[in-house]
Write an enzyme that holds these catalytic residues in place. Structure first.
Site, PDB file in Angstrom:
ATOM      1  N   ARG A 174       0.825  -1.215   0.000  1.00 33.23           N
ATOM      2  CA  ARG A 174       0.000   0.000   0.000  1.00 33.23           C
ATOM      3  C   ARG A 174       0.858   1.263   0.000  1.00 33.23           C
ATOM      4  O   ARG A 174       0.460   2.273  -0.571  1.00 33.23           O
ATOM      5  CB  ARG A 174      -0.927   0.003   1.215  1.00 33.23           C
ATOM      6  CG  ARG A 174      -2.050  -0.982   1.025  1.00 33.23           C
ATOM      7  CD  ARG A 174      -2.917  -1.072   2.236  1.00 33.23           C
ATOM      8  NE  ARG A 174      -4.134  -1.798   1.930  1.00 33.23           N
ATOM      9  CZ  ARG A 174      -4.964  -2.253   2.847  1.00 33.23           C
ATOM     10  NH1 ARG A 174      -4.715  -2.063   4.111  1.00 33.23           N
ATOM     11  NH2 ARG A 174      -6.049  -2.909   2.493  1.00 33.23           N
TER      12      ARG A 174
ATOM     13  N   GLY B 159     -12.930  -4.207   0.343  1.00 33.73           N
ATOM     14  CA  GLY B 159     -14.318  -3.803   0.569  1.00 33.73           C
ATOM     15  C   GLY B 159     -14.791  -2.774  -0.445  1.00 33.73           C
ATOM     16  O   GLY B 159     -15.921  -2.838  -0.939  1.00 33.73           O
TER      17      GLY B 159
ATOM     18  N   GLY C 196      -8.906 -10.109  -1.224  1.00 32.24           N
ATOM     19  CA  GLY C 196      -7.702 -10.565  -0.525  1.00 32.24           C
ATOM     20  C   GLY C 196      -7.146 -11.890  -1.003  1.00 32.24           C
ATOM     21  O   GLY C 196      -5.957 -11.995  -1.321  1.00 32.24           O
TER      22      GLY C 196
ATOM     23  N   LYS D 277     -18.745 -17.894   0.843  1.00 39.52           N
ATOM     24  CA  LYS D 277     -20.184 -17.730   1.041  1.00 39.52           C
ATOM     25  C   LYS D 277     -20.850 -16.970  -0.086  1.00 39.52           C
ATOM     26  O   LYS D 277     -20.337 -15.932  -0.508  1.00 39.52           O
ATOM     27  CB  LYS D 277     -20.419 -16.950   2.331  1.00 39.52           C
ATOM     28  CG  LYS D 277     -20.024 -17.728   3.561  1.00 39.52           C
ATOM     29  CD  LYS D 277     -20.350 -16.926   4.777  1.00 39.52           C
ATOM     30  CE  LYS D 277     -20.151 -17.744   6.055  1.00 39.52           C
ATOM     31  NZ  LYS D 277     -20.301 -16.932   7.225  1.00 39.52           N
TER      32      LYS D 277
HETATM   33  P1  AMP Z   1     -14.349 -15.179   0.793  1.00 36.49           P
HETATM   34  O1  AMP Z   1     -13.834 -14.406   1.958  1.00 36.49           O
HETATM   35  O2  AMP Z   1     -15.819 -15.314   0.750  1.00 36.49           O
HETATM   36  O3  AMP Z   1     -13.738 -14.716  -0.514  1.00 36.49           O
HETATM   37  O4  AMP Z   1     -13.842 -16.654   1.018  1.00 36.49           O
HETATM   38  C1  AMP Z   1     -12.511 -17.020   1.053  1.00 36.49           C
HETATM   39  C2  AMP Z   1     -12.389 -18.338   1.756  1.00 36.49           C
HETATM   40  O5  AMP Z   1     -13.154 -19.311   1.069  1.00 36.49           O
HETATM   41  C3  AMP Z   1     -10.985 -18.883   1.834  1.00 36.49           C
HETATM   42  O6  AMP Z   1     -10.564 -18.834   3.158  1.00 36.49           O
HETATM   43  C4  AMP Z   1     -11.135 -20.324   1.352  1.00 36.49           C
HETATM   44  O7  AMP Z   1     -10.464 -21.260   2.165  1.00 36.49           O
HETATM   45  C5  AMP Z   1     -12.627 -20.552   1.426  1.00 36.49           C
HETATM   46  N1  AMP Z   1     -13.057 -21.634   0.543  1.00 36.49           N
HETATM   47  C6  AMP Z   1     -12.925 -21.722  -0.785  1.00 36.49           C
HETATM   48  N2  AMP Z   1     -13.358 -22.897  -1.233  1.00 36.49           N
HETATM   49  C7  AMP Z   1     -13.788 -23.602  -0.158  1.00 36.49           C
HETATM   50  C8  AMP Z   1     -14.353 -24.891   0.041  1.00 36.49           C
HETATM   51  N3  AMP Z   1     -14.541 -25.713  -0.993  1.00 36.49           N
HETATM   52  N4  AMP Z   1     -14.674 -25.251   1.298  1.00 36.49           N
HETATM   53  C9  AMP Z   1     -14.490 -24.420   2.329  1.00 36.49           C
HETATM   54  N5  AMP Z   1     -13.948 -23.200   2.224  1.00 36.49           N
HETATM   55  C10 AMP Z   1     -13.609 -22.792   0.987  1.00 36.49           C
END
Ligand code: AMP
Length: 422
Positions: free
Chosen positions: A35, A399, A376, A220
């Site tokens: 940054r 964000g 990230g 999610k």
């Molecule tokens: P996000 O913050 O929503 O972008 O999610 C990122 C996180 O999703 C990372 O820590 C990954 O480990 C998790 N992730 C990706 N694929 C999977 C999966 N198949 N099962 C569980 N966690 C996952």
């Protein structure tokens, strides 16, 4: 309107909102200076144009002035990146800051102490009891809004012009990121980093070269639903990867074992599929998956169809057939947006899908497509592979980027206005 390329900085004091919210280790050393490096072109432009600099930022989430959140810890890193000494005002308010800013000579640089040592920066009351009466909450809110005006005016009084180069906080309507711009109706502008971020995002959201493929992954769907909905009117293809996919697969009747899934989002997943069909957007879910007997890097693994994950097993990474399928889609895309990993990439055994996606996006970029990577984890994957310069743009703002992709107007952008056409 003036912009950083045309503005005459000679003899001017520029107050610059930078995002120097960098990670520090236990010895208060900067462990990732990305940054700081990202702001250097803007800072050099002002100095080379004969101006002086007042730098302001937040660091961490202090609730009061606390040495562990002091920006003095990062002075050395700024000095070494900028190649010039940097003065430090140990309080962003008060007589000393006023004197130091007034005494600045062309070519000099001053860093103000952490803005968030004052609640006025964010404009939210601090220290209110959870169970405080509504009246009391209302009064506290009104009081902080009032004192925020004085805080903002004081910051503005230090300078002749204002530059916002903190894309990471552009989604916040704080004193230093948005309100201060009102004091500089003809002397406010974006820094180069902000300009680049906005241009890159507009290349995807504006009039993208088609096909436009959005790759959305991560844990999610609930956190990304607004983006999916906004992109539904823009994208030609949507690749859904990572754990997000399981909610769709289960909603369609598949067996996903113990894979991460948001049951309450299943109706929404079906609704997205229906809407996509109506709008002619192709949604590509994974065909297969690398499943594991436990949520563990050393677990037993097997590749299985995405809708036939054995009971008790976990879908951990994208399977080979899905990757081959997606490779073709990515290589045939002219614009690519990628946010979120394709598997549990923090565990080496399940990083392959995410790393392969980096390869595909880099190959498409080599062939002339425009690619934007943000968020990230996807950024970490690209950086880990040393591929940051093999994609068209890596966004620095988590964000802020997500809110931009949701189609929201960001206060930090609104406060300045349009950027010059490229
Ligand atoms: P996000 O913050 O929503 O972008 O999610 C990122 C996180 O999703 C990372 O820590 C990954 O480990 C998790 N992730 C990706 N694929 C999977 C999966 N198949 N099962 C569980 N966690 C996952």
């Amino acid at each position: 309107m003036e912009n950083i390329s045309t503005y005459n900085f000679k003899g001017k004091r520029a107050i610059v909102r930078v995002d120097f919210n960098v990670p520090l280790n236990a010895e208060f050393q900067v462990t990732d200076n990305t940054r700081i490096r990202a702001a250097i072109p803007t800072l050099k432009k002002v100095l080379e144009g004969g101006g002086s600099l007042i730098l302001m930022s937040h660091l961490g989430r202090p609730k009061k002035a606390e040495d562990k959140f002091s920006l003095r810890h990062i002075l050395y890193e700024i000095e070494s990146q900028l190649g010039t000494p940097v003065l430090f005002a140990p309080d962003c308010m008060g007589r000393e800051a006023a004197q130091m800013t007034a005494a600045l000579k062309p070519g000099q640089v001053l860093l103000l102490e952490n803005l968030r040592f004052y609640a006025e920066e964010e404009g939210k009351p601090r220290g209110l009891a959870e169970d405080a009466a509504e009246e009391e909450k209302k009064a506290a809110k009104a009081a902080i809004k009032e004192s925020q005006k004085k805080f903002t005016a004081t910051l503005a009084s230090y300078a002749d012009c204002y530059i916002n180069d903190a894309f990471g906080t552009a989604h916040r309507a704080h004193a230093s990121t948005a309100l201060i711009a009102n004091y500089f109706p003809n002397d406010k502008m974006f820094g180069y980093l902000m300009e680049a971020e906005i241009r890159a995002l507009d290349k995807v959201l504006g009039a993208p070269e088609r096909p436009l493929t959005a790759i959305l992954g991560g844990a999610k769907i609930s956190g990304k639903i607004a983006i999916v909905e906004h992109l539904m009117d823009l994208a030609d293809n949507m690749i859904i990867c990572g754990a997000m996919g399981f909610t769709f697969i289960k909603a369609k009747g598949g067996s996903i074992g113990n894979s991460l899934c948001e049951d309450d989002q299943m109706p929404l997943a079906l609704d997205i599929l229906k809407k996509a069909a109506e709008k002619g957007v192709n949604i590509y879910l994974p065909r297969d998956v690398v499943a594991a007997s436990a949520f563990d890097n050393n677990a037993q693994t097997a590749v299985c169809p995405i809708d036939r994950i054995p009971d008790g097993w976990f879908g951990m990474d994208t399977g080979p057939a899905a990757l081959e399928h997606w490779k073709e889609i990515i290589l045939n895309s002219k614009t690519i947006l990628w946010n979120g990993p394709a598997g549990v990439f923090e565990m080496p055994a399940f990083a392959n899908g995410t790393l392969q996606l980096v390869e595909f996006v880099a190959e498409a970029t080599r062939n002339g497509s425009f690619s934007l990577v943000g968020g990230g984890d996807s950024v970490a994957a690209v950086t880990r592979m040393g591929y940051a310069d093999k994609v068209s743009y890596v966004s620095t703002g988590g964000g802020a980027m997500l809110e931009y992709l949701e189609g929201k107007e960001l206060p930090g952008i609104q406060a300045i206005g349009a950027i010059r056409p490229s």
